[in-house]
Motif scaffolding. Structure first.
Motif, PDB file in Angstrom:
ATOM      1  N   TRP A 118       0.806  -1.225   0.000  1.00 25.28           N
ATOM      2  CA  TRP A 118       0.000   0.000   0.000  1.00 25.28           C
ATOM      3  C   TRP A 118       0.840   1.276   0.000  1.00 25.28           C
ATOM      4  N   TYR A 166      -7.326  12.430  -0.585  1.00 21.41           N
ATOM      5  CA  TYR A 166      -7.375  11.508  -1.729  1.00 21.41           C
ATOM      6  C   TYR A 166      -5.963  11.265  -2.265  1.00 21.41           C
ATOM      7  N   ASN A 213      -3.775   9.271   0.270  1.00 21.97           N
ATOM      8  CA  ASN A 213      -4.203   7.872   0.417  1.00 21.97           C
ATOM      9  C   ASN A 213      -4.287   7.117  -0.900  1.00 21.97           C
ATOM     10  N   ASN A 214      -3.920   7.745  -2.010  1.00 19.76           N
ATOM     11  CA  ASN A 214      -4.041   7.098  -3.303  1.00 19.76           C
ATOM     12  C   ASN A 214      -3.310   5.760  -3.384  1.00 19.76           C
ATOM     13  N   LYS A 272      -2.779   3.589  -1.044  1.00 23.17           N
ATOM     14  CA  LYS A 272      -3.529   2.610  -0.251  1.00 23.17           C
ATOM     15  C   LYS A 272      -4.794   2.158  -0.960  1.00 23.17           C
ATOM     16  N   ASN A 273      -5.312   3.005  -1.828  1.00 16.57           N
ATOM     17  CA  ASN A 273      -6.558   2.713  -2.532  1.00 16.57           C
ATOM     18  C   ASN A 273      -6.326   2.385  -4.005  1.00 16.57           C
ATOM     19  N   TRP A 274      -5.122   1.973  -4.338  1.00 16.95           N
ATOM     20  CA  TRP A 274      -4.725   1.769  -5.725  1.00 16.95           C
ATOM     21  C   TRP A 274      -5.673   0.855  -6.494  1.00 16.95           C
ATOM     22  N   LYS A 285      -8.716   0.383  -6.181  1.00 23.30           N
ATOM     23  CA  LYS A 285     -10.031   1.011  -6.394  1.00 23.30           C
ATOM     24  C   LYS A 285      -9.918   2.223  -7.308  1.00 23.30           C
ATOM     25  N   ASP A 286      -8.692   2.640  -7.633  1.00 25.66           N
ATOM     26  CA  ASP A 286      -8.451   3.843  -8.429  1.00 25.66           C
ATOM     27  C   ASP A 286      -8.916   3.648  -9.863  1.00 25.66           C
TER      28      ASP A 286
END
Length: 179
Positions: A45, A162, A165-166, A168-170, A172-173
């Motif tokens: 992440w 955003y 945290n991008n 960590k949320n890769w 879902k990107d």
């Protein structure tokens, strides 16, 4: 292929009539052509930059050297795109003098000096030149870029989070492309 207005119907994604050289905060996203993973990878992440990603990060950090009317805020290099917040500030004038802000006309896609468009253009050119010194990529970036004018503190906080945290949320990107 040359531009032909009969078959090519390009439309601007910019806010019509807005002066993109005026002081303000701008959230930008710049994508790699064909969403190729050129700049590193997400591990646990976190974004791990490769040599190309390090060049991108360095070029971004040098924007204020080339555009002294800018301040950089949150920023992240992702495997196939870049997110960042750029603040354009008014140039400092003489004491007790407020410079008259006259909107500039943007006639047929001409880049306005010191505008967000000219800043992004310079960044993309700088990265492209440096990366092509190591390997012949040719065109690196997708045409154009995405931008959002940040008007409120609440919007700024949301966008800053955003960006932070991008990695960590890769998965879902919307720019995620599974390899």
């Amino acid at each position: 292929m040359r531009y032909n207005s009969n078959i090519h119907h390009r439309r601007s994604i910019r806010l019509k009539g807005y002066d993109y050289s005026q002081a303000g905060l701008y959230f930008v996203t710049i994508c790699v052509r064909n969403r190729e993973h050129l700049f590193g990878e997400i591990q646990n992440w976190e974004m791990v930059l490769n040599g190309y990603g390090e060049i991108v990060a360095r070029c971004w950090s040098e924007i204020p050297k080339h555009y002294p009317n800018t301040i950089l805020h949150e920023f992240v290099v992702m495997p196939n795109h870049v997110h960042g917040i750029i603040q354009i500030i008014e140039p400092v004038g003489a004491q007790n003098f407020v410079p008259l802000h006259i909107p500039k006309q943007n006639t047929f896609q001409k880049i306005i000096p010191r505008s967000i468009g000219s800043i992004i253009r310079g960044f993309k050119i700088g990265v492209t030149k440096q990366l092509n010194q190591f390997e012949c990529f040719g065109v690196i970036w997708q045409r154009n870029y995405y931008e959002h004018i940040i008007l409120t503190n609440r919007s700024y906080q949301y966008i800053a989070n955003y960006i932070i945290n991008n990695p960590k949320n890769w998965e879902k990107d919307k720019f995620f492309v599974s390899l």
